[in-house]
Every structure is written in C-alpha cells, then in structure tokens.
Design a protein around this motif. Structure first.
Motif, PDB file in Angstrom:
ATOM      1  N   PRO A 118       1.313 -13.509  18.339  1.00 31.01           N
ATOM      2  CA  PRO A 118       2.330 -14.560  18.324  1.00 31.01           C
ATOM      3  C   PRO A 118       2.046 -15.545  17.197  1.00 31.01           C
ATOM      4  N   ASN A 119       3.004 -15.784  16.350  1.00 29.80           N
ATOM      5  CA  ASN A 119       2.812 -16.716  15.241  1.00 29.80           C
ATOM      6  C   ASN A 119       3.429 -18.052  15.626  1.00 29.80           C
ATOM      7  N   ASN A 120       2.581 -18.970  16.043  1.00 32.59           N
ATOM      8  CA  ASN A 120       3.066 -20.253  16.543  1.00 32.59           C
ATOM      9  C   ASN A 120       2.811 -21.395  15.564  1.00 32.59           C
ATOM     10  N   GLY A 121       2.710 -21.080  14.295  1.00 37.14           N
ATOM     11  CA  GLY A 121       2.643 -22.146  13.322  1.00 37.14           C
ATOM     12  C   GLY A 121       1.560 -22.020  12.285  1.00 37.14           C
ATOM     13  N   ARG A 122       0.431 -21.366  12.608  1.00 36.70           N
ATOM     14  CA  ARG A 122      -0.657 -21.316  11.650  1.00 36.70           C
ATOM     15  C   ARG A 122      -1.114 -19.880  11.382  1.00 36.70           C
ATOM     16  N   GLY A 123      -0.218 -18.943  11.493  1.00 37.94           N
ATOM     17  CA  GLY A 123      -0.574 -17.550  11.283  1.00 37.94           C
ATOM     18  C   GLY A 123      -0.724 -16.815  12.598  1.00 37.94           C
ATOM     19  N   PRO A 124      -0.661 -15.484  12.572  1.00 35.90           N
ATOM     20  CA  PRO A 124      -0.689 -14.694  13.805  1.00 35.90           C
ATOM     21  C   PRO A 124      -2.097 -14.507  14.357  1.00 35.90           C
ATOM     22  N   VAL A 125      -2.233 -14.609  15.682  1.00 42.58           N
ATOM     23  CA  VAL A 125      -3.472 -14.267  16.371  1.00 42.58           C
ATOM     24  C   VAL A 125      -3.228 -12.931  17.063  1.00 42.58           C
ATOM     25  N   ASP A 126      -4.289 -12.174  17.339  1.00 42.89           N
ATOM     26  CA  ASP A 126      -4.106 -10.818  17.853  1.00 42.89           C
ATOM     27  C   ASP A 126      -3.396 -10.804  19.203  1.00 42.89           C
ATOM     28  N   PHE A 127      -3.925 -11.568  20.193  1.00 41.64           N
ATOM     29  CA  PHE A 127      -3.314 -11.579  21.524  1.00 41.64           C
ATOM     30  C   PHE A 127      -3.337 -12.990  22.104  1.00 41.64           C
ATOM     31  N   LYS A 128      -2.247 -13.351  22.770  1.00 41.36           N
ATOM     32  CA  LYS A 128      -2.234 -14.560  23.597  1.00 41.36           C
ATOM     33  C   LYS A 128      -1.955 -14.119  25.021  1.00 41.36           C
TER      34      LYS A 128
ATOM     35  N   GLN B 249      -9.182 -22.058  25.172  1.00 42.24           N
ATOM     36  CA  GLN B 249     -10.075 -20.952  25.442  1.00 42.24           C
ATOM     37  C   GLN B 249      -9.681 -19.721  24.638  1.00 42.24           C
ATOM     38  N   SER B 250     -10.680 -19.041  24.126  1.00 42.07           N
ATOM     39  CA  SER B 250     -10.416 -17.822  23.370  1.00 42.07           C
ATOM     40  C   SER B 250     -11.611 -16.893  23.468  1.00 42.07           C
ATOM     41  N   VAL B 251     -11.330 -15.602  23.251  1.00 47.86           N
ATOM     42  CA  VAL B 251     -12.373 -14.586  23.230  1.00 47.86           C
ATOM     43  C   VAL B 251     -12.355 -13.938  21.853  1.00 47.86           C
ATOM     44  N   LYS B 252     -13.507 -13.923  21.208  1.00 49.13           N
ATOM     45  CA  LYS B 252     -13.637 -13.299  19.893  1.00 49.13           C
ATOM     46  C   LYS B 252     -14.359 -11.972  20.063  1.00 49.13           C
ATOM     47  N   VAL B 253     -13.759 -10.880  19.572  1.00 45.32           N
ATOM     48  CA  VAL B 253     -14.328  -9.544  19.714  1.00 45.32           C
ATOM     49  C   VAL B 253     -14.688  -9.017  18.328  1.00 45.32           C
ATOM     50  N   ILE B 254     -15.944  -8.607  18.166  1.00 43.38           N
ATOM     51  CA  ILE B 254     -16.423  -8.065  16.894  1.00 43.38           C
ATOM     52  C   ILE B 254     -16.827  -6.611  17.117  1.00 43.38           C
ATOM     53  N   LEU B 255     -16.231  -5.705  16.366  1.00 41.43           N
ATOM     54  CA  LEU B 255     -16.486  -4.277  16.532  1.00 41.43           C
ATOM     55  C   LEU B 255     -17.413  -3.788  15.424  1.00 41.43           C
TER      56      LEU B 255
ATOM     57  N   LEU C 132      -6.661 -16.853  24.204  1.00 44.17           N
ATOM     58  CA  LEU C 132      -6.444 -16.009  23.041  1.00 44.17           C
ATOM     59  C   LEU C 132      -7.523 -14.939  22.934  1.00 44.17           C
ATOM     60  N   ILE C 133      -7.169 -13.824  22.309  1.00 44.41           N
ATOM     61  CA  ILE C 133      -8.143 -12.795  21.968  1.00 44.41           C
ATOM     62  C   ILE C 133      -7.972 -12.466  20.487  1.00 44.41           C
ATOM     63  N   GLU C 134      -9.064 -12.503  19.754  1.00 45.49           N
ATOM     64  CA  GLU C 134      -9.037 -12.207  18.324  1.00 45.49           C
ATOM     65  C   GLU C 134     -10.011 -11.074  18.035  1.00 45.49           C
ATOM     66  N   PHE C 135      -9.508  -9.979  17.453  1.00 36.39           N
ATOM     67  CA  PHE C 135     -10.332  -8.820  17.105  1.00 36.39           C
ATOM     68  C   PHE C 135     -10.716  -8.868  15.633  1.00 36.39           C
ATOM     69  N   LYS C 136     -11.976  -8.508  15.344  1.00 40.11           N
ATOM     70  CA  LYS C 136     -12.429  -8.387  13.968  1.00 40.11           C
ATOM     71  C   LYS C 136     -13.352  -7.178  13.836  1.00 40.11           C
TER      72      LYS C 136
END
Length: 486
Positions: A389-399, A439-445, A409-413
């Motif tokens: 969802p792009n809510n103003g500052r660029g897209p995040v992977d999942f809300k 709150q957000s979860v950052k996932v690093i693969l 939020l969930i952000e994959f990298k």
C-alpha cells in the motif's frame, strides 16, 4: 482445518493435467498473478484464431480513427474509449484480490492523441504491422497493464467462449451458471457494445475467465517503451540509407551527452521520436524479425511464473498446514504478522521449506518473488492484508490491519540488497509514520553464508541484534543436513 483452495484447479476439482492439456493458465482465485496478455503474441502466432483476434484489435482502432476527429460527445468517449478491467481473469498487478484500475480518462486521452500521431496510419502501415503497443512507446503513461487490459477487453468474447467450452467439457453443472456479460462484443453496425450470455465457472457470485498460456507473458510486452529506451541509440546503425543514418547520428550527438541523467536521456529520446517518427517503425520492424524469440521468451517467463507462484505454492500450503501453526489466528495485527513470519521462518529453516523458495536450485533473485510467494500462502486470514500500500512515502510490502486502530507492517529484504543497512535504519520508520502504525516486522532472507555474515554485521552496527521484530531467515540449501547426520 479446511485446506485452502487457492487455484482454479483446486477450487473446481480439475486435474492440473486437464487444464494444461487444454492450454489454459491455472489462475489464482484469491489474488491476481503478475501475468499479462501480449498482443504481439497474437500478431506473431501461427494460430489463425489468434491472428484473427489481432485483426479485430486493428479493426477497432480503425473505427476509433474514423471517429477521433469528429467532436465526440462525452457519452461516445466513455462508450468507445473507456474500459473496465476484466478482473475475472485474475491477472495483473492487484495482490490479495482482483480489483484493478479501469482504463479511464488518462488512457482515453492517450489513445485519442495517438490516433492523430503515432497511430495515425493504423492498419495502413507499409513496412511493418499494426501494433497497439505503439501506445506505450511515447511517454510513460500507458504501460503493459493498460495494453494488456485493452487487449483483453477487445478479445473478451473469445476468452468467454474459450472458458465456456472448458466448463461444458470438464466441470459439473452445479459449478457453473449462466452469466449475462456486458460489453462482450462490439457491433459495428449499431456502433455499440453488446451483452451476451455464457455458461461459465461461478466464484462468489461472479464468473471466472480462463486465458490461454500462449497469449501470456510476464514483465513487459515484447514491444515496450522500456526495451525501446534501452536499444534506442543503436537504431541508426540499422538504417541502410547512408545519408539518413549520418543525419540521425549527427542529431544524436547533439541531444545525448555524457553523464546525462536517466530522466534527461528519456526526455531526449521522446524529442528525437517526434523529430524522426520513422524510428518507431524501425524499432518495431526489428522486433517483428524476432518473433520466434518473442514466443520462446514469453513461454519461458510464463513457465517460470507457473512453477514458482502455482506449483511451489501448491506444495507449500499443505506442507505449512501440516508442519506448523501458520494458519492460526493470533489476536492483534502485530501478533498475526510476527507469528506468520516466525512460522514461515521455521518452515524454511527446519522443515525443508527452503526448497520452495528456490527456483531450479537457485535462490529467488528478486524481493518481489519472495513477497508474492509469502502473500499467496497467507491468503486465508480474518485480518485485512494489503500488499504494497502506498500511503504517501513509497510502497511497503504488507500492511496487516484489523479495523482502523490495529495496524502493522511487514517489510521483506534480501540480505544481498546493497541498501540493506540504510533500509533497516530509515525505511520502515518512514513507512510506519505514513501508515499510522507503530509496529512492524522486518524480514531478512539469507541465501548464502556471505548473506548471513553481512546481516549479522549490519544488525550489530545498528545495535538491533536482539530486536524481536527483526526476523532473519536462513534459506541456505547447503546448510540443511539430513536428520541422520544432524
């Protein structure tokens, strides 16, 4: 727990072989997949029906060409130039659903302007064929999704009959219904779109539309602006006339220069095309010569997408369901997000799940592939899950949200991402502020030992090694000993 039914074959109890033998793509019925109909594949096909479909597209463009300079009413413009997305084919950019954007005023204006410019000789080209994709060559406003959606609308009757034939031959009567489909066929006598009735697979009070595999591609259409921009400077070399070639090379030397920004280069290309529109036909002629390569490339991309986002997801869903509590339902959005990610981590690291986030023994090469895979296996939830969802500052992977007051939020990298440290340090904090969540979860693969070492170093430098919301997943295939050796 009831096993999720994510794909057409699962929902309608049809074998994958039956659908494959029919030639159709096994669509996902909970989320669009990033596939697109490429009109060039119709043009270059050896299938006479496909060639006839391409002729129908040209015929409609010629109809619009005749009408374009006659002071059309707003009603005529909406009727002839505006189109809804054919969402029932479940193809395109939308994730967790199939509600894409309609081809509205922006597309209508681009098409109308092109009929007086780049498409002015539609159907009457002397050295190359007619290609709708010309719309996407000048300016960035019309992309592959618009070209695909327009093509889908103009060949909708064929896709409806194609799906109806499959339904009558392979589905049970109670799985289908008769649907009156608006704008199915254009009547050139009355100059109106007609409604037709079809017997089609039924899904949640709507119908489902199948698409032949050999019409589809992933990424850009074969004739695309991105490809034109990449090879534009090499086009003069393909001109046989010495004088014209020298003139173009001289012009190029004045508009292109070293250390030119991409934006300035693309703007210069647009100026050159307006000055020398014959370059577009030259480019298209070169692409037509590569017709065999177009079919082979599109097939490889389609097969790859099917293997990853259909076959491997079909493996992962029952495997996750049997080996983890991935499909449980925690109480808050953050609990939901973190628990799903931790279950995903456990599955990848300890239950041979690493096999399904690789393609033919090689790691997923793009973050979008991991995101799509994770999103498809997490599609049955009481929470509202939106991808990018792009809510103003660029897209995040999942809300992930449950009502207005509970959002995470969930952000994959991929650990191999060169901007990993900067993203961890700044990116998600910006996303949190834009999405109104704390709150957000950052996932690093990590796919290699070097990935592991880099991630550990970055987390140490940022002093976040023990942060529970940062989840590192070890997807290394060479670090999974068998139980007898562990």
């Amino acid at each position: 727990m009831i096993e999720p039914k994510i794909y057409f074959t699962e929902k309608f109890d049809v074998s994958s072989k039956t659908l494959s033998d029919y030639g159709a793509f096994d669509i996902c019925i909970v989320s669009d997949l990033p596939m697109f109909i490429d009109p060039f594949l119709l043009f270059t096909s050896k299938n006479s029906e496909y060639q006839a479909l391409h002729d129908q597209i040209v015929l409609y463009l010629q109809f619009l060409q005749k009408k374009s300079g006659k002071g059309l009413s707003s009603g005529d413009i909406k009727n002839w130039y505006h189109f809804k997305e054919v969402k029932q084919n479940w193809l395109g950019f939308t994730v967790f659903g199939n509600g894409g954007h309609a081809l509205g005023a922006t597309f209508a204006n681009s098409l109308n302007n092109s009929l007086g410019d780049i498409l002015r000789n539609v159907g009457k080209e002397e050295e190359v064929g007619t290609h709708l994709e010309k719309l996407a060559l000048v300016g960035p406003r019309v992309g592959r999704d618009c070209v695909s959606d327009f093509t889908t609308n103009l060949i909708k009757h064929y896709l409806l009959r194609y799906t109806e034939k499959f339904a009558r031959e392979h589905l049970r009567e109670e799985q289908c219904s008769s649907f009156s489909v608006p704008r199915a066929v254009f009547n050139y006598t009355t100059e109106t779109w007609e409604t037709r009735t079809y017997f089609l697979p039924e899904l949640r009070d709507d119908f489902v539309l199948l698409t032949p595999l050999d019409m589809l591609t992933r990424d850009d259409t074969w004739i695309s602006r991105e490809d034109l921009l990449k090879r534009f400077k090499s086009l003069p070399a393909a001109i046989e006339d010495d004088q014209t070639r020298a003139q173009l090379n001289n012009y190029f030397s004045r508009v292109f220069y070293k250390k030119q920004t991409i934006k300035d280069r693309n703007a210069a290309i647009d100026r050159v095309i307006k000055e020398f529109p014959e370059l577009v036909d030259l480019y298209i002629g070169l692409k037509e010569e590569e017709g065999e390569e177009a079919r082979a490339t599109s097939k490889a991309k389609t097969d790859d997408t099917h293997d990853i986002l259909v076959q491997q997801v079909k493996v992962a869903v029952p495997d996750l369901q049997g080996k983890t509590d991935f499909y449980g339902k925690p109480w808050t959005s953050y609990d939901e997000a973190l628990e799903r990610v931790l279950c995903f981590k456990d599955y990848i690291e300890n239950k041979d799940g690493y096999r399904v986030i690789n393609r033919a023994g090689r790691p997923f090469s793009q973050e979008t592939e991991v995101q799509l895979f994770f999103g498809l296996i997490w599609c049955y939830t009481d929470f509202d899950v939106n991808r990018e969802p792009n809510n103003g500052r660029g897209p995040v992977d999942f809300k992930v949200s449950y009502g207005a007051g509970d959002k995470s939020l969930i952000e994959f990298k991929l650990a191999s991402n060169s901007a990993l440290k900067r993203n961890l340090e700044k990116q998600v904090a910006i996303y949190e502020a834009a999405n109104g969540t704390r709150q957000s979860v950052k996932v690093i693969l990590c796919y290699t030992e070097e990935d592991q070492e880099k991630t550990a170093r970055v987390l140490k430098e940022l002093e976040i090694r023990n942060e529970p919301s940062i989840v590192v997943i070890d997807a290394r295939s060479d670090n999974k000993p068998s139980a007898s050796k562990a």
